[in-house]
Design a protein around this motif. Structure first.
Motif, PDB file in Angstrom:
ATOM      1  N   PHE A  38       0.843  -1.201   0.000  1.00 25.37           N
ATOM      2  CA  PHE A  38       0.000   0.000   0.000  1.00 25.37           C
ATOM      3  C   PHE A  38       0.878   1.251   0.000  1.00 25.37           C
ATOM      4  CE2 PHE A  38      -2.003  -3.460   2.239  1.00 25.37           C
ATOM      5  CZ  PHE A  38      -3.262  -3.527   1.678  1.00 25.37           C
ATOM      6  N   GLY A  39       0.363   2.295  -0.592  1.00 27.39           N
ATOM      7  CA  GLY A  39       1.077   3.570  -0.602  1.00 27.39           C
ATOM      8  C   GLY A  39       0.099   4.725  -0.670  1.00 27.39           C
ATOM      9  N   GLU A  40       0.494   5.869  -0.160  1.00 26.52           N
ATOM     10  CA  GLU A  40      -0.371   7.051  -0.207  1.00 26.52           C
ATOM     11  C   GLU A  40       0.458   8.319  -0.194  1.00 26.52           C
ATOM     12  OE1 GLU A  40      -2.847   6.593   3.245  1.00 26.52           O
ATOM     13  OE2 GLU A  40      -1.479   7.764   4.501  1.00 26.52           O
ATOM     14  N   VAL A  41      -0.111   9.356  -0.782  1.00 28.49           N
ATOM     15  CA  VAL A  41       0.493  10.685  -0.766  1.00 28.49           C
ATOM     16  C   VAL A  41      -0.595  11.695  -0.401  1.00 28.49           C
ATOM     17  CG1 VAL A  41       2.334  10.201  -2.405  1.00 28.49           C
ATOM     18  CG2 VAL A  41       0.109  10.908  -3.246  1.00 28.49           C
ATOM     19  N   PRO A 157      -7.083  18.232 -11.781  1.00 27.13           N
ATOM     20  CA  PRO A 157      -6.583  17.084 -12.551  1.00 27.13           C
ATOM     21  C   PRO A 157      -5.074  17.130 -12.758  1.00 27.13           C
ATOM     22  CG  PRO A 157      -8.607  17.921 -13.533  1.00 27.13           C
ATOM     23  CD  PRO A 157      -8.219  18.894 -12.461  1.00 27.13           C
ATOM     24  N   ALA A 158      -4.524  18.332 -12.952  1.00 27.84           N
ATOM     25  CA  ALA A 158      -3.077  18.458 -13.166  1.00 27.84           C
ATOM     26  C   ALA A 158      -2.297  18.030 -11.925  1.00 27.84           C
ATOM     27  CB  ALA A 158      -2.727  19.892 -13.543  1.00 27.84           C
ATOM     28  N   THR A 159      -2.769  18.455 -10.754  1.00 29.85           N
ATOM     29  CA  THR A 159      -2.096  18.075  -9.507  1.00 29.85           C
ATOM     30  C   THR A 159      -2.205  16.582  -9.263  1.00 29.85           C
ATOM     31  OG1 THR A 159      -2.559  20.250  -8.541  1.00 29.85           O
ATOM     32  CG2 THR A 159      -2.022  18.482  -7.027  1.00 29.85           C
ATOM     33  N   THR A 160      -3.375  16.019  -9.529  1.00 32.59           N
ATOM     34  CA  THR A 160      -3.576  14.579  -9.359  1.00 32.59           C
ATOM     35  C   THR A 160      -2.619  13.783 -10.239  1.00 32.59           C
ATOM     36  OG1 THR A 160      -5.919  14.944  -8.847  1.00 32.59           O
ATOM     37  CG2 THR A 160      -5.279  12.718  -9.476  1.00 32.59           C
ATOM     38  N   LYS A 161      -2.416  14.264 -11.452  1.00 31.82           N
ATOM     39  CA  LYS A 161      -1.505  13.581 -12.374  1.00 31.82           C
ATOM     40  C   LYS A 161      -0.066  13.651 -11.873  1.00 31.82           C
ATOM     41  CE  LYS A 161      -0.285  13.371 -17.295  1.00 31.82           C
ATOM     42  NZ  LYS A 161      -0.517  13.964 -18.643  1.00 31.82           N
ATOM     43  N   GLN A 162       0.326  14.802 -11.344  1.00 35.78           N
ATOM     44  CA  GLN A 162       1.674  14.957 -10.824  1.00 35.78           C
ATOM     45  C   GLN A 162       1.920  14.046  -9.624  1.00 35.78           C
ATOM     46  OE1 GLN A 162       2.177  19.108  -9.983  1.00 35.78           O
ATOM     47  NE2 GLN A 162       2.155  19.719 -12.134  1.00 35.78           N
ATOM     48  N   LEU A 163       0.906  13.884  -8.793  1.00 30.75           N
ATOM     49  CA  LEU A 163       1.050  13.061  -7.592  1.00 30.75           C
ATOM     50  C   LEU A 163       1.043  11.570  -7.898  1.00 30.75           C
ATOM     51  CD1 LEU A 163      -1.291  14.965  -5.102  1.00 30.75           C
ATOM     52  CD2 LEU A 163       1.208  14.975  -5.166  1.00 30.75           C
ATOM     53  N   ASP A 164       0.616  11.216  -9.091  1.00 31.88           N
ATOM     54  CA  ASP A 164       0.517   9.797  -9.426  1.00 31.88           C
ATOM     55  C   ASP A 164       1.890   9.130  -9.401  1.00 31.88           C
ATOM     56  OD1 ASP A 164      -1.321   7.711 -10.020  1.00 31.88           O
ATOM     57  OD2 ASP A 164      -0.607   7.681 -12.078  1.00 31.88           O
ATOM     58  N   GLN A 166       4.440   9.950  -7.531  1.00 31.74           N
ATOM     59  CA  GLN A 166       4.816   9.785  -6.127  1.00 31.74           C
ATOM     60  C   GLN A 166       4.055   8.631  -5.479  1.00 31.74           C
ATOM     61  OE1 GLN A 166       4.595  13.499  -3.943  1.00 31.74           O
ATOM     62  NE2 GLN A 166       5.078  14.696  -5.781  1.00 31.74           N
ATOM     63  N   ARG A 167       2.789   8.497  -5.835  1.00 29.63           N
ATOM     64  CA  ARG A 167       1.958   7.440  -5.258  1.00 29.63           C
ATOM     65  C   ARG A 167       2.453   6.057  -5.695  1.00 29.63           C
ATOM     66  NH1 ARG A 167      -4.442   7.469  -6.438  1.00 29.63           N
ATOM     67  NH2 ARG A 167      -3.581   8.122  -8.433  1.00 29.63           N
ATOM     68  N   ILE A 168       2.819   5.921  -6.972  1.00 32.53           N
ATOM     69  CA  ILE A 168       3.350   4.652  -7.474  1.00 32.53           C
ATOM     70  C   ILE A 168       4.666   4.318  -6.777  1.00 32.53           C
ATOM     71  CG2 ILE A 168       4.323   3.518  -9.502  1.00 32.53           C
ATOM     72  CD1 ILE A 168       2.267   5.012 -11.202  1.00 32.53           C
ATOM     73  N   ALA A 169       5.543   5.317  -6.644  1.00 32.30           N
ATOM     74  CA  ALA A 169       6.839   5.092  -6.001  1.00 32.30           C
ATOM     75  C   ALA A 169       6.674   4.662  -4.549  1.00 32.30           C
ATOM     76  CB  ALA A 169       7.688   6.358  -6.089  1.00 32.30           C
ATOM     77  N   ALA A 170       5.762   5.333  -3.818  1.00 31.75           N
ATOM     78  CA  ALA A 170       5.539   4.998  -2.413  1.00 31.75           C
ATOM     79  C   ALA A 170       5.010   3.574  -2.264  1.00 31.75           C
ATOM     80  CB  ALA A 170       4.559   5.996  -1.792  1.00 31.75           C
ATOM     81  N   THR A 171       4.138   3.167  -3.164  1.00 34.12           N
ATOM     82  CA  THR A 171       3.576   1.817  -3.095  1.00 34.12           C
ATOM     83  C   THR A 171       4.636   0.767  -3.394  1.00 34.12           C
ATOM     84  OG1 THR A 171       1.477   2.760  -3.877  1.00 34.12           O
ATOM     85  CG2 THR A 171       1.659   0.375  -3.876  1.00 34.12           C
ATOM     86  N   TYR A 172       5.485   1.044  -4.371  1.00 32.78           N
ATOM     87  CA  TYR A 172       6.523   0.080  -4.742  1.00 32.78           C
ATOM     88  C   TYR A 172       7.571  -0.040  -3.635  1.00 32.78           C
ATOM     89  CZ  TYR A 172       9.489  -2.656  -7.839  1.00 32.78           C
ATOM     90  OH  TYR A 172      10.211  -3.674  -8.393  1.00 32.78           O
ATOM     91  N   ILE A 173       7.864   1.061  -2.963  1.00 30.78           N
ATOM     92  CA  ILE A 173       8.785   1.022  -1.829  1.00 30.78           C
ATOM     93  C   ILE A 173       8.217   0.140  -0.721  1.00 30.78           C
ATOM     94  CG2 ILE A 173       9.746   2.408   0.063  1.00 30.78           C
ATOM     95  CD1 ILE A 173      10.137   4.679  -1.943  1.00 30.78           C
ATOM     96  N   ASN A 174       6.924   0.279  -0.467  1.00 31.36           N
ATOM     97  CA  ASN A 174       6.268  -0.538   0.558  1.00 31.36           C
ATOM     98  C   ASN A 174       6.315  -2.019   0.193  1.00 31.36           C
ATOM     99  OD1 ASN A 174       3.205  -1.653   1.557  1.00 31.36           O
ATOM    100  ND2 ASN A 174       4.477  -0.624   3.074  1.00 31.36           N
ATOM    101  N   THR A 242      -5.842  12.878   0.440  1.00 29.87           N
ATOM    102  CA  THR A 242      -4.900  11.766   0.442  1.00 29.87           C
ATOM    103  C   THR A 242      -5.250  10.809  -0.687  1.00 29.87           C
ATOM    104  OG1 THR A 242      -4.532  11.909   2.835  1.00 29.87           O
ATOM    105  CG2 THR A 242      -3.978   9.825   1.761  1.00 29.87           C
ATOM    106  N   LEU A 243      -4.290  10.565  -1.563  1.00 30.34           N
ATOM    107  CA  LEU A 243      -4.472   9.628  -2.668  1.00 30.34           C
ATOM    108  C   LEU A 243      -3.808   8.309  -2.301  1.00 30.34           C
ATOM    109  CD1 LEU A 243      -3.659  11.974  -5.691  1.00 30.34           C
ATOM    110  CD2 LEU A 243      -5.892  11.427  -4.722  1.00 30.34           C
ATOM    111  N   GLN A 244      -4.546   7.226  -2.435  1.00 30.73           N
ATOM    112  CA  GLN A 244      -4.038   5.911  -2.051  1.00 30.73           C
ATOM    113  C   GLN A 244      -3.880   5.008  -3.272  1.00 30.73           C
ATOM    114  OE1 GLN A 244      -6.999   4.644   0.806  1.00 30.73           O
ATOM    115  NE2 GLN A 244      -5.896   5.596   2.495  1.00 30.73           N
TER     116      GLN A 244
END
Length: 254
Positions: A38-41, A157-164, A166-174, A242-244
């Motif tokens: 799991f990951g979230e930003v 939508p632009a901010t959500t795309k930018q955070l995507d 970070q969200r993928i990286a956080a999940t992969y780290i977990n 918070t995007l999960q």
């Protein structure tokens, strides 16, 4: 005799220790391990969607509709003046008859055809803006003729795309952290494991998906607004979103 007792006691202690000794580890060669991660930003909200509304009631349906149309036009002009970059969308125009209260009928009496005594006419205006600093002033100005029916903060939508990313990286780290923990618990080295599959949708019922409950729609029932009355600016706090993300990885040990 005493010596024999000591020998027997020592044997009993040895047997008890052997009975409680840690069991041997099972072989893990070729084991396939399913690992949920799991990951979230979290980011400060940078967009607001305000729902403004107007409603009129009159015996004359045309008169009620005319006032609604006029006030909606005035409200839109106010919003455009206060926030020229805002996106406006009219929606939910409705016209409902208002009937008198029904009274219980005496025995044998037939109900008369229902005739409306008035008409309720209303319309909604959806305002989407990123100018959060000026939002209280914009809403207060619009409330001179319209009512604030709902307000939601979120991410553009632009901010959500930018955070995507970070969200993928956080999940992969977990995922990697969990694989390391599992390998250690199994008495294996991480170098003995091969990542077989990574499912970023978290499908296969391996991990429970959680969704935030959508806000319930607000019912609208307003009193007649006071035209041109000054309205104090409301207080708003945009908050954060918070995007999960979740994924499921399959790891096979050599």
């Amino acid at each position: 005799m005493t010596v024999m007792k000591h020998i027997a006691a020592a044997a009993a202690v040895s047997f008890a220790l052997a009975a409680h000794a840690a069991p041997e580890s099972l072989p893990t060669t070729g084991t396939l391990v399913v690992v949920p991660a799991f990951g979230e930003v979290t980011h400060v909200n940078d967009q607001a969607v305000a729902t403004l509304a107007v409603e009129e009631q009159d015996k004359d349906k045309a008169a009620a509709a005319s006032r609604v149309n006029q006030k909606m036009k005035q409200g839109m002009e106010i919003v455009k003046k206060e926030d020229p970059q805002a996106s406006l969308k009219t929606q939910g125009y409705y016209t409902y008859p208002v009937y008198p209260e029904e009274r219980p009928l005496l025995n044998g009496q037939q109900p008369k055809p229902r005739v409306p005594t008035a008409w309720r006419v209303g319309q909604y205006l959806q305002v989407t803006t990123t100018n959060l600093a000026n939002l209280p002033k914009t809403v207060a100005a619009a409330q001179k003729v319209l009512a604030l029916n709902g307000l939601q903060f979120g991410l553009t939508p632009a901010t959500t795309k930018q955070l995507d990313d970070q969200r993928i990286a956080a999940t992969y780290i977990n995922l990697n952290e969990r694989i390391n923990s599992i390998a250690s618990a199994m008495g294996r080295k991480v170098s003995d494991a091969t990542l077989d599959t990574v499912d970023f949708e978290g499908s296969g019922n391996y991990a429970q998906r959680e969704f935030a409950a959508a806000p319930a729609p607000m019912a609208m029932r307003m009193a007649k607004s006071m035209d041109s009355a000054e309205v104090a600016e409301p207080s708003f706090e945009p908050g954060e979103t918070t995007l999960q993300m979740q994924l499921v990885g399959k790891v096979r040990f050599k």
